[in-house]
Design a protein around this motif. Structure first.
Motif, PDB file in Angstrom:
ATOM      1  N   ASN A  94       0.837  -1.213   0.000  1.00  0.00           N
ATOM      2  CA  ASN A  94       0.000   0.000   0.000  1.00  0.00           C
ATOM      3  C   ASN A  94       0.863   1.251   0.000  1.00  0.00           C
ATOM      4  O   ASN A  94       0.595   2.211  -0.738  1.00  0.00           O
ATOM      5  N   ALA A 135       1.148   4.079  -2.868  1.00  0.00           N
ATOM      6  CA  ALA A 135       0.821   5.481  -2.585  1.00  0.00           C
ATOM      7  C   ALA A 135       1.918   6.410  -3.100  1.00  0.00           C
ATOM      8  O   ALA A 135       1.672   7.585  -3.379  1.00  0.00           O
ATOM      9  N   ASP A 194       5.443   5.664   4.726  1.00  0.00           N
ATOM     10  CA  ASP A 194       5.766   6.018   3.338  1.00  0.00           C
ATOM     11  C   ASP A 194       5.760   7.530   3.176  1.00  0.00           C
ATOM     12  O   ASP A 194       5.399   8.260   4.094  1.00  0.00           O
ATOM     13  N   ILE A 240      -3.510  10.176   3.363  1.00  0.00           N
ATOM     14  CA  ILE A 240      -4.904   9.709   3.372  1.00  0.00           C
ATOM     15  C   ILE A 240      -5.831  10.890   3.580  1.00  0.00           C
ATOM     16  O   ILE A 240      -5.682  11.666   4.529  1.00  0.00           O
ATOM     17  N   LEU A 253     -11.384   3.384   6.032  1.00  0.00           N
ATOM     18  CA  LEU A 253     -10.209   2.657   5.578  1.00  0.00           C
ATOM     19  C   LEU A 253     -10.250   1.175   5.908  1.00  0.00           C
ATOM     20  O   LEU A 253      -9.895   0.328   5.088  1.00  0.00           O
ATOM     21  N   PHE A 269     -13.503  -1.481   0.928  1.00  0.00           N
ATOM     22  CA  PHE A 269     -13.323  -0.057   0.622  1.00  0.00           C
ATOM     23  C   PHE A 269     -11.985   0.102  -0.079  1.00  0.00           C
ATOM     24  O   PHE A 269     -10.943  -0.303   0.429  1.00  0.00           O
ATOM     25  N   THR A 270     -12.024   0.679  -1.274  1.00  0.00           N
ATOM     26  CA  THR A 270     -10.773   0.884  -2.024  1.00  0.00           C
ATOM     27  C   THR A 270     -10.883   2.131  -2.880  1.00  0.00           C
ATOM     28  O   THR A 270     -11.981   2.538  -3.256  1.00  0.00           O
ATOM     29  N   THR A 271      -9.751   2.752  -3.127  1.00  0.00           N
ATOM     30  CA  THR A 271      -9.761   3.885  -4.049  1.00  0.00           C
ATOM     31  C   THR A 271      -9.024   3.530  -5.330  1.00  0.00           C
ATOM     32  O   THR A 271      -8.832   4.381  -6.186  1.00  0.00           O
ATOM     33  N   LYS A 272      -8.617   2.255  -5.379  1.00  0.00           N
ATOM     34  CA  LYS A 272      -7.822   1.855  -6.556  1.00  0.00           C
ATOM     35  C   LYS A 272      -8.689   1.095  -7.542  1.00  0.00           C
ATOM     36  O   LYS A 272      -9.584   0.344  -7.139  1.00  0.00           O
ATOM     37  N   GLY A 291      -8.076  -2.428  -7.053  1.00  0.00           N
ATOM     38  CA  GLY A 291      -8.020  -2.853  -5.638  1.00  0.00           C
ATOM     39  C   GLY A 291      -9.239  -3.668  -5.229  1.00  0.00           C
ATOM     40  O   GLY A 291     -10.297  -3.608  -5.861  1.00  0.00           O
ATOM     41  N   MET A 292      -9.058  -4.460  -4.134  1.00  0.00           N
ATOM     42  CA  MET A 292     -10.177  -5.244  -3.609  1.00  0.00           C
ATOM     43  C   MET A 292     -10.702  -4.666  -2.296  1.00  0.00           C
ATOM     44  O   MET A 292     -11.783  -5.020  -1.843  1.00  0.00           O
ATOM     45  N   GLY A 293      -9.902  -3.833  -1.672  1.00  0.00           N
ATOM     46  CA  GLY A 293     -10.348  -3.211  -0.417  1.00  0.00           C
ATOM     47  C   GLY A 293     -10.411  -4.171   0.749  1.00  0.00           C
ATOM     48  O   GLY A 293     -11.131  -3.933   1.713  1.00  0.00           O
ATOM     49  N   GLY A 307      -7.367  -5.590   2.075  1.00  0.00           N
ATOM     50  CA  GLY A 307      -6.077  -5.626   2.752  1.00  0.00           C
ATOM     51  C   GLY A 307      -6.129  -5.111   4.181  1.00  0.00           C
ATOM     52  O   GLY A 307      -5.855  -5.844   5.128  1.00  0.00           O
ATOM     53  N   LEU A 308      -6.528  -3.863   4.363  1.00  0.00           N
ATOM     54  CA  LEU A 308      -6.461  -3.247   5.694  1.00  0.00           C
ATOM     55  C   LEU A 308      -7.431  -3.913   6.662  1.00  0.00           C
ATOM     56  O   LEU A 308      -7.119  -4.103   7.832  1.00  0.00           O
ATOM     57  N   THR A 337       1.977   8.516   4.831  1.00  0.00           N
ATOM     58  CA  THR A 337       1.209   7.927   5.921  1.00  0.00           C
ATOM     59  C   THR A 337       2.086   6.971   6.704  1.00  0.00           C
ATOM     60  O   THR A 337       3.019   6.384   6.159  1.00  0.00           O
TER      61      THR A 337
END
Ligand code: ADP
Length: 691
Positions: free
Chosen positions: A581, A585, A618, A623, A631, A636-639, A642-644, A646-647, A671
Motif C-alpha cells: 500500500n 501510494a 511512506d 490519506i 479505511l 473499501f478501495t480507491t484503486k 483494488g479489492m479493499g 487488505g487493511l 502515511t
C-alpha cells in the motif's frame, strides 16, 4: 419432545393475581356506598342522640315546672287554711264586735291579699266591716249590694257544710279605671251548734299570687289563675324572653270553687351545650366523627399504597416474564428459591420441578456433576465469582447440552445480610454459532485475499522473472558462441557464464519460492519468531515491487528485541500489505522521495506482557480525512484494481493477536501505519537479531 412449555405453569399465578386485582377493584367500587351508609348511620345516630338529649332536658324542665306548680298549689291551700285557722282562732272566743274588730284589723294589716273582712249576721246583714288598712277601700266604686249575690251562694254552702266555703271569682271595677279579680271566703260563726253569723273575707287574687307565690316561683315563671277556658284572672311574675315556652297547670280545688293555677316558664334558648349530657354526647359525637374521618383517611392511604404495590407487582411480573435472561436464586445451602420463566424455558423444566432442588441439579449434564458440585461448594463457601461471569454447559430436559454464561452475585436482603446467591443465565449457543460462522467466513476471506495477492504477484513474477531468464538466455547464447570457436581462455569465460546462469536461476528460484511460501497455507499456530526473520521473509517480495516502482526500502529492527509471538504467515501478509500500500501510494510522478521505512521497535509494555510495535511509513499521497473512517471497512478501495480487503484483514489479524492497529500522517508527507504484537517473555530476548 419431552420439554414442557412453562407458559402453562406461568399462567396460573398470573391469572390468580389478575383475578385478585379484579376483585380488589370491584370491592373498591362497592366500598363507596358502604362508606356513605356508615357515615349516614353515624350522623343519624349522633343527631338522634343530640335530639334525645335535648328532649330529655326539656322533659326535665317540664317536670320541674309541674313539680313547682304542684308545690304552689299545696302552698296556697296551706296558707288559705292557715287564714281560716287564724279567723277561727279569733272567733272561737265568741268575741264581741269591739274585741273582734282590733283582732281582725291586726290580721288585715299582715295580709295584703285581704281586701276587706265583714261580719254579717245569719240574715246576711252587715254588722261590722273593716277595709284593709294597706290600700284604699275597694268597694267604694261598686256598691257591696251588687256583689253580695256571689257571696250568698258560698255562705249557703258554708252553712250547709258548717265549714268555710269560697265563692267563684268575679271582677271588681275600681276608680283608677282598672279592676281586680276577687274571691270571697265565707266562714260560718257557730256557737253551741247554732249559727251566729258569717265572717266574710274578700281576697284579691292578684295579691294572693303576689304574696304567697311570687317570691318563691315568680322569678323564673309567670304565675296566673285562669278559668277553665284559659281566660286569665290574675297574673304575676316576670316573663323572661326565651325561645321555648313550658307550661304547667293544676286545679286549685277549694270548697265552693275551682280555679286553675297555671305556670308559664320560658327557659332561655338552650345553650349549645345546655347540660352535661348533651355536652358529653356532642363531644363523643365529635370524637366519633373524627375517628371515622381518620379511618377514612387511613383507608384511603392504605388503598393507594395497595394500588401502588399492585402496580409495582404487575410491573415486576411483566418484567420478569418478558425477560430473556434466565434468573435463578439459591439460598445459602444451595437450594433453588426462585427461577423465572425464561430460565424454565431455557432448561425445559417447570418451576415446580426446580424449586427447592439442590445439587445435583436436574439441568447439570451427568458427566459434569463432579466439577459443578466442586464449583458450587466453592461458591457456597463465600467466594465471589468473577464479575464478568463464567461459561458453563447446562443440559435441557431432553438431554441436549447448551453453553451458558452465568453471572452470579450475592443476594443481599434489605437488612444488608446475604441470604443466598442470585444468578443471571444467558443461553449463548446462538452466539457461539454466530462466532463459528464469522470465524469460518474470516478464514474464507483471508484465503480469497491471499489468492488475490497471488494474482497480483503472478504479473509481478512474470515481470521479475523476465530479467533473470533474459540474462540466462544471453549467457547461454554467449557460451554457445564461445564453444563454437574455442580459444585458449574460452573455458574460463564459459565457466563464468555458467556461474552467472546459476546465479540468475537461483534468484528466479528464490522469487518463485517466496511466492510459494506465501501462498501455501500453513498451520496457524502461534510461534515465537524474531522480528528480523519476519522482515527477511517478505524482503524478496517487497524488493520485487520496490524495484518496479523505483522505491527505496529501509528495514530497521531495534537491537535486543524480544521475539514476536504470532502466526507467522499472517503477520508476513500484514507487512506485505502495508508495504505494498505504501509503495503504491508513492507511485506518483510528483513524489520525489520514494522511501519506504519498515521499523520494528519495543512498544509500551506492562508486567504481564511485553509488546512489539511495527511501523510502516511512506512518503506518498497521504490519506484524505474524508476516507479515513472507512479505511478498515471491507471492500473499501480507491484503486481501480483494488479489492479493499487488505487493511480490514490486517486489523482483524492484529486484533486476533490482542494488539491494535492505527495510522497517522507521516512528516513531511505520506502515511505511517503502526500495529502491535505480543512479544515472548523477556527471557527470550537473547539471540534476537539486529538490523
Ligand atoms: P486495496 O489496497 O485493495 O485498495 P486496502 O484495504 O489495502 O485495499 O486499502 C484500502 C484503501 O486505503 C486504499 O484503496 C487506499 O485508498 C487507502 N490506503 C491504504 N494504505 C494507504 C497508504 N499508505 N497511503 C495512502 N492511502 C492508503
Amino acid at each position: 419432545m419431552s420439554r414442557t412449555h412453562p407458559h402453562t405453569e406461568r399462567k396460573n399465578p398470573w391469572t390468580r393475581w389478575q383475578d385478585q386485582r379484579r376483585q380488589a377493584g370491584a370491592w373498591g367500587s362497592a366500598r363507596l356506598p358502604l362508606w356513605i351508609a356508615l357515615i349516614a348511620l353515624v350522623l343519624s345516630v349522633l343527631v338522634t342522640l343530640v335530639w334525645l338529649a335535648g328532649r330529655y332536658e326539656a322533659s326535665q324542665v317540664q317536670s320541674e315546672l309541674e313539680r313547682d306548680t304542684a308545690d304552689a298549689i299545696h302552698g296556697l291551700r296551706t296558707s288559705l287554711s292557715r287564714d281560716v285557722q287564724s279567723l277561727q282562732g279569733i272567733l272561737s272566743s265568741q268575741p264581741s264586735t269591739d274585741v273582734w274588730q282590733p283582732q281582725v284589723l291586726g290580721l288585715l294589716g299582715q295580709r295584703r291579699e285581704w281586701l276587706r273582712v265583714e261580719w254579717r249576721d245569719t240574715q246576711m246583714l252587715l254588722k261590722v266591716a273593716i277595709d284593709s288598712p294597706l290600700r284604699a277601700p275597694v268597694f267604694d266604686r261598686t256598691p257591696r249590694s251588687e256583689t253580695i249575690g256571689e257571696v250568698l251562694q258560698s255562705c249557703q254552702r258554708a252553712k250547709r257544710s258548717n265549714s268555710p266555703a269560697y265563692s267563684g271569682s268575679y271582677y271588681l271595677p275600681q276608680y283608677d279605671g282598672l279592676g281586680m279579680e276577687v274571691m270571697e271566703l265565707c266562714l260560718p260563726m257557730t256557737h253551741g251548734g247554732a249559727l251566729q253569723g258569717y265572717t266574710l273575707v274578700t281576697y284579691s287574687l292578684q295579691e294572693l299570687l303576689t304574696e304567697r307565690l311570687l317570691a318563691t316561683y315568680g322569678r323564673r315563671n309567670e304565675i296566673s289563675f285562669t278559668e277553665a277556658d284559659g281566660t286569665r284572672l290574675a297574673m304575676v311574675g316576670s316573663q323572661r324572653r326565651g325561645q321555648r315556652l313550658f307550661k304547667a297547670q293544676q286545679l286549685l280545688d277549694l270548697p265552693g270553687t275551682t280555679m286553675v293555677l297555671r305556670m308559664d316558664g320560658r327557659r332561655g334558648a338552650p345553650d349549645l351545650f345546655p347540660n352535661l349530657l348533651t355536652a358529653l354526647v356532642t363531644a363523643m359525637s365529635i370524637a366519633l366523627i373524627s375517628v371515622v374521618a381518620m379511618l377514612i383517611k387511613d383507608s384511603r392511604r392504605r388503598l393507594k399504597a395497595e394500588q401502588e404495590l399492585a402496580d409495582a407487582l404487575a410491573f415486576r411480573k411483566a418484567m420478569e416474564d418478558s425477560l430473556v435472561t434466565g434468573l435463578r436464586a439459591r439460598d445459602l445451602h444451595g437450594h433453588i428459591t426462585y427461577v423465572n420463566p425464561a430460565f424454565c424455558e431455557m432448561v425445559g423444566f417447570n418451576a415446580r420441578e426446580l424449586m427447592g432442588r439442590s445439587a445435583p441439579m436436574p439441568y447439570w449434564p451427568p458427566e459434569m456433576v463432579g466439577e459443578y458440585q466442586q464449583r458450587q461448594a466453592i461458591r457456597l463457601a463465600g467466594n465471589a465469582p468473577p464479575r464478568e461471569g463464567y461459561e458453563s454447559v447446562f443440559m435441557r430436559k431432553d438431554g441436549t447440552r447448551f453453553p451458558v454464561l452465568i453471572i452470579e452475585a450475592p443476594l443481599i436482603s434489605t437488612m444488608g445480610q446475604q441470604t443466598g446467591w442470585m444468578s443471571a443465565i444467558l443461553d449463548i449457543s446462538e452466539q457461539r454459532r454466530v462466532e463459528e460462522m464469522s470465524r469460518a467466513s474470516q478464514d474464507r476471506l483471508q484465503a480469497t485475499a491471499r489468492l488475490a495477492t497471488v494474482g497480483e504477484m503472478a504479473s509481478l513474477l512474470s515481470h521479475e522473472l523476465n530479467q533473470p531468464l533474459a540474462a540466462i538466455a544471453s549467457y547461454a547464447n554467449g557460451s554457445l558462441n564461445l564453444l563454437r570457436e574455442p580459444a585458449p581462455d574460452t573455458l574460463g569465460d564459459v565457466q563464468m557464464a555458467l556461474r552467472r546462469i546459476a546465479d540468475q536461476a537461483g534468484r528466479a528460484g528464490r522469487v518463485i519460492n517466496s511466492v510459494h511460501d506465501f501462498v501455501r497455507r500453513r498451520d496457524q499456530a502461534r510461534e515465537s519468531v524474531p522480528a528480523q526473520a519476519l522482515l527477511d521473509a517478505i524482503g524478496p517480495l517487497v524488493n520485487l515491487q520496490a524495484r518496479k516502482l523505483h522505491v527505496q526500502v529501509h528495514m530497521r529492527v531495534d537491537p535486543r528485541l524480544p521475539q514476536a509471538l504470532c502466526d507467522r504467515t499472517m503477520v508476513e501478509q500484514i507487512l506485505l500489505n502495508l508495504a505494498r500500500n505504501g509503495m503504491q501510494a508513492m507511485d506518483h510522478p510528483d513524489c520525489k522521495d520514494r522511501v519506504l521505512v519498515i521499523h520494528v521497535k519495543r512498544a509500551a509494555s506492562n508486567a504481564q506482557q511485553s509488546w512489539l510495535e511495527f511501523v510502516v511509513a511512506d512518503q506518498g499521497s497521504g490519506i484524505d480525512p474524508s476516507v479515513a473512517d472507512q479505511l478498515f471497512t471491507p471492500f473499501f478501495t480507491t484503486k481501480a484494481e483494488g479489492m479493499g480487503l487488505g487493511l480490514s484483514l490486517c486489523r482483524t489479524v492484529v486484533e486476533q493477536h490482542g494488539g491494535h492497529m492505527g495510522f497517522e500522517a507521516n512528516s513531511p508527507c505520506g502515511t505511517l501505519f503502526r500495529f502491535t504484537l505480543p512479544a515472548t517473555s523477556l527471557g527470550h530476548t537473547l539471540g534476537s537479531h539486529t538490523a
